[in-house]
Design a protein around this motif. Structure first.
Motif: not given
Length: 307
Positions: A92-113
């Motif tokens: 993924x590509x994300x934007x920092x606080x200072x509007x700089x672009x950073x690239x990540x390898x990310x995993x979004x995991x749902x957390x269940x109750x």
């Protein structure tokens, strides 16, 4: 480890909190509620995104994304899937606080109750910005190299075609010269035949003049005038024969020169034929290089699109 059983004892089994703490120390982590609001973020994630960890709570997920992604159907699909309990793993590509672009390898995991409902989303990410930038740089250099190679190959093909065209002109001129020499040789042969005929006529004329002189001698003083004419005719026949010999000698010299020129032209034609073959091979090689460069360029573009 229990030697008798060969199993780890219960005191050696790591607790979940200890595992989470170890992961948190080495990875960038952030947690959202189901509406995309930040619940907490560790120092690793905050540092990469140029925030303090304490100021990230309450921020919205879309604040870290590019406008293009937020306004795309993929963004809505991402959160719908997460709310439905489907995890997401991607580069993924994300934007920092200072509007700089950073690239990540990310995993979004749902957390269940306990009821099996999604109550939060945990994101674990690895910063790959430097690696991506280096890859993009190499890809761009590779593409420029491919384009340069393709241009050089096209120039080589063009030059080879020009050489081939020039050789074709030389071949045509050489063929024309051969035809001209053949015509000259044919005409020289015709002149030789004519000269031979003249020599034969001169010989016959000389013989007739000799006979006339003999007859004039038999006629005495009545044949004196005829004898003078016969003498002049013999001289003329002799001059004609000498001239014919000289012409024939010159023709033989011309013929010898024609033969030598013909041999030279044939040698040139052999060299030209070899040059045509080598030029054709060079064109084929340049075409192969051009195709390889084009394929390399296409692969570089595909790699660029993947990045």
């Amino acid at each position: 480890m229990n030697i008798t059983t060969g199993r780890f004892s219960s005191t050696q089994v790591l607790e979940g909190d200890a595992i989470l703490a170890a992961i948190e120390q080495s990875l960038a982590m952030i947690e959202f509620d189901t509406e995309g609001k930040v619940l907490w973020a560790n120092d690793n994630f905050a540092k990469v995104m140029e925030y303090e960890a304490t100021e990230m709570a309450g921020l919205m997920h879309h604040q870290f994304c590019t406008k293009e992604f937020v306004n795309s159907p993929e963004y809505l699909t991402l959160w719908n899937d997460l709310k439905s309990g489907r995890p997401f793993q991607e580069k993924i590509l994300r934007v920092t606080k200072n509007s700089r672009l950073r690239s990540f390898e990310a995993t979004y995991t749902p957390v269940f109750n306990k009821e099996g409902q999604v109550q939060a989303v945990l994101k674990i990410a690895t910063d790959i910005t430097e690696r991506e930038n280096a890859t993009i740089k190499v890809t761009n250099e590779l593409q420029l190299m491919a384009e340069h190679l393709l241009k050089r190959a096209e120039d080589g093909v063009s030059s080879s075609y020009q050489i081939a065209s020039a050789i074709d002109k030389v071949v045509k001129e050489s063929d024309d010269n051969m035809q001209g020499l053949q015509i000259l040789e044919h005409k020289a042969d015709t002149v030789r035949k004519t000269t031979k005929a003249i020599r034969e006529i001169a010989s016959q004329t000389n013989l007739l003049a000799l006979n006339a002189a003999i007859e004039a001698a038999h006629a005495g003083e009545y044949g004196l005038g005829f004898n003078v004419v016969a003498s002049e005719v013999r001289k003329l026949a002799k001059q004609t024969e000498l001239a014919a010999k000289e012409v024939n000698s010159n023709l033989e010299g011309i013929a010898a020169q024609v033969v030598e020129v013909t041999k030279g032209i044939k040698r040139v034609q052999t060299v030209i034929s070899d040059s045509q073959l080598r030029t054709g091979q060079a064109v084929d090689e340049f075409m192969s290089i051009g195709q390889a460069a084009l394929q390399l360029d296409n692969q570089a573009k595909v790699l660029g699109d993947l990045l």
